[in-house]
Design a protein around this motif. Structure first.
Motif, PDB file in Angstrom:
ATOM      1  N   LYS A 117      26.263  39.649  35.212  1.00 32.88           N
ATOM      2  CA  LYS A 117      25.609  39.720  36.261  1.00 32.88           C
ATOM      3  C   LYS A 117      26.337  40.975  37.121  1.00 32.88           C
ATOM      4  O   LYS A 117      25.893  40.947  38.459  1.00 32.88           O
ATOM      5  CB  LYS A 117      26.265  38.459  37.332  1.00 32.88           C
ATOM      6  CG  LYS A 117      25.742  37.062  36.626  1.00 32.88           C
ATOM      7  CD  LYS A 117      26.322  36.055  37.482  1.00 32.88           C
ATOM      8  CE  LYS A 117      25.741  34.666  36.765  1.00 32.88           C
ATOM      9  NZ  LYS A 117      26.366  33.609  37.681  1.00 32.88           N
ATOM     10  N   VAL A 118      26.745  41.927  36.500  1.00 26.46           N
ATOM     11  CA  VAL A 118      27.059  43.156  37.220  1.00 26.46           C
ATOM     12  C   VAL A 118      25.905  43.933  37.901  1.00 26.46           C
ATOM     13  O   VAL A 118      24.805  44.171  37.108  1.00 26.46           O
ATOM     14  CB  VAL A 118      27.734  44.098  36.175  1.00 26.46           C
ATOM     15  CG1 VAL A 118      28.029  45.367  36.722  1.00 26.46           C
ATOM     16  CG2 VAL A 118      29.148  43.428  35.735  1.00 26.46           C
ATOM     17  N   THR A 119      26.098  44.362  38.987  1.00 22.70           N
ATOM     18  CA  THR A 119      24.898  44.985  39.902  1.00 22.70           C
ATOM     19  C   THR A 119      25.338  46.367  39.990  1.00 22.70           C
ATOM     20  O   THR A 119      24.684  47.277  40.181  1.00 22.70           O
ATOM     21  CB  THR A 119      24.819  44.450  40.995  1.00 22.70           C
ATOM     22  OG1 THR A 119      26.147  44.355  41.862  1.00 22.70           O
ATOM     23  CG2 THR A 119      24.303  43.019  41.152  1.00 22.70           C
ATOM     24  N   THR A 120      26.701  46.824  39.859  1.00 25.64           N
ATOM     25  CA  THR A 120      27.062  47.920  39.971  1.00 25.64           C
ATOM     26  C   THR A 120      28.279  48.531  38.993  1.00 25.64           C
ATOM     27  O   THR A 120      29.179  47.696  38.788  1.00 25.64           O
ATOM     28  CB  THR A 120      27.621  48.179  41.728  1.00 25.64           C
ATOM     29  OG1 THR A 120      26.647  47.908  42.474  1.00 25.64           O
ATOM     30  CG2 THR A 120      27.851  49.738  41.664  1.00 25.64           C
ATOM     31  N   THR A 121      28.253  49.663  38.318  1.00 27.94           N
ATOM     32  CA  THR A 121      29.161  50.152  37.515  1.00 27.94           C
ATOM     33  C   THR A 121      29.550  51.619  37.947  1.00 27.94           C
ATOM     34  O   THR A 121      28.873  52.355  38.373  1.00 27.94           O
ATOM     35  CB  THR A 121      28.528  50.278  35.928  1.00 27.94           C
ATOM     36  OG1 THR A 121      28.041  48.835  35.560  1.00 27.94           O
ATOM     37  CG2 THR A 121      29.789  50.864  35.108  1.00 27.94           C
ATOM     38  N   THR A 132      31.424  46.865  49.132  1.00 23.79           N
ATOM     39  CA  THR A 132      30.248  46.268  49.130  1.00 23.79           C
ATOM     40  C   THR A 132      30.302  44.732  49.104  1.00 23.79           C
ATOM     41  O   THR A 132      30.765  44.038  47.999  1.00 23.79           O
ATOM     42  CB  THR A 132      29.239  46.680  48.184  1.00 23.79           C
ATOM     43  OG1 THR A 132      29.209  48.111  48.367  1.00 23.79           O
ATOM     44  CG2 THR A 132      27.718  46.323  48.334  1.00 23.79           C
ATOM     45  N   ALA A 135      28.882  42.180  45.940  1.00 26.74           N
ATOM     46  CA  ALA A 135      28.714  42.804  44.813  1.00 26.74           C
ATOM     47  C   ALA A 135      29.309  42.147  43.429  1.00 26.74           C
ATOM     48  O   ALA A 135      30.500  41.899  43.482  1.00 26.74           O
ATOM     49  CB  ALA A 135      28.656  44.286  44.980  1.00 26.74           C
ATOM     50  N   TYR A 136      28.428  42.551  42.259  1.00 29.43           N
ATOM     51  CA  TYR A 136      29.337  42.456  41.088  1.00 29.43           C
ATOM     52  C   TYR A 136      29.643  43.813  40.314  1.00 29.43           C
ATOM     53  O   TYR A 136      28.439  44.483  39.998  1.00 29.43           O
ATOM     54  CB  TYR A 136      28.373  41.356  40.216  1.00 29.43           C
ATOM     55  CG  TYR A 136      28.446  40.107  40.436  1.00 29.43           C
ATOM     56  CD1 TYR A 136      29.056  39.253  39.662  1.00 29.43           C
ATOM     57  CD2 TYR A 136      27.989  39.533  41.723  1.00 29.43           C
ATOM     58  CE1 TYR A 136      29.082  37.704  39.711  1.00 29.43           C
ATOM     59  CE2 TYR A 136      28.000  38.167  41.801  1.00 29.43           C
ATOM     60  CZ  TYR A 136      28.699  37.218  40.958  1.00 29.43           C
ATOM     61  OH  TYR A 136      28.667  36.035  41.309  1.00 29.43           O
TER      62      TYR A 136
END
Length: 210
Positions: A117-121, A132, A135-136
């Motif tokens: 489910k990661v939204t940001t790397t 944020t 956020a994931y």
């Protein structure tokens, strides 16, 4: 004449004496007859002489101490108890008297779910701040200092020297972790390997190895 009288007297005397003699012979003969009362003779009893063994059933000899069968319920003192761990073989990689880290399958599944489910790397270049909310985030690379001050989110990081969690309702997974401080509430922080130095001044926080 006189002689004849003598002979007749002698003959009469002998004749009178004959029945008496016969009666005496009969009495003598009667003394030799065995008289029984009709009872059968009983069995004779023989008493054994002193020192003579009598026949009959004999009791078996009790087993001697050298031939007695050992009790299976009695443990052999020379055999170690398999349930007792050998202190010489204990593994303490942390040096803190702790058991080796064992990955929890449930936590592994939770970490994998967050990664899906990661939204940001982001990359960590030594220091990184995450702020944020909701956020994931996947943080790649080693971090000297990682600060998580967002609320209601999730973070998966690699090796972190110092981790600070300031937000609320955050889940954080790291690999190696040296120092952890938590000041927010209702957070879940997990690490792999050696237990870090932990400071938790918040409430209802969970800190543990995964």
């Amino acid at each position: 004449m006189h002689r004849h009288l003598i002979d007749r007297r002698a003959t009469r005397t002998a004749a009178r004496a004959l029945p008496l003699a016969l009666a005496g012979l009969l009495l003598l003969a009667g003394c030799g007859v065995e008289v029984t009362d009709g009872a059968a003779p009983g069995p004779s009893s023989t008493v054994p002489a002193a020192g003579t063994a009598t026949s009959g059933p004999t009791e078996p000899d009790a087993p001697s101490a050298s031939t007695a069968t050992p009790d299976p319920a009695t443990p052999d003192p020379a055999t170690p108890d398999p349930a007792t761990p050998d202190p010489a073989t204990s593994d303490d990689p942390t040096g803190r008297g702790e058991a080796p880290a064992v990955t929890d399958p449930d936590l592994t599944a939770e970490r994998d779910d967050i990664l899906s489910k990661v939204t940001t790397t982001v990359a960590c270049d030594g220091t990184r701040v995450l702020d944020t909310d909701g956020a994931y985030v996947r943080v790649e690379g080693p971090c000297d200092l990682l600060t998580v001050q967002m609320d209601a989110g999730a973070v998966v990081a690699d090796d972190v020297t110092e981790l600070r969690v300031l937000g609320t309702g955050v889940t954080v997974f790291t690999d190696a972790l040296t120092t952890l401080s938590v000041s927010g509430d209702i957070n879940w922080v997990y690490w792999a390997g050696t237990t870090p130095d932990v400071t938790d001044v918040g409430t209802s926080n969970v800190v543990a190895r995964w």
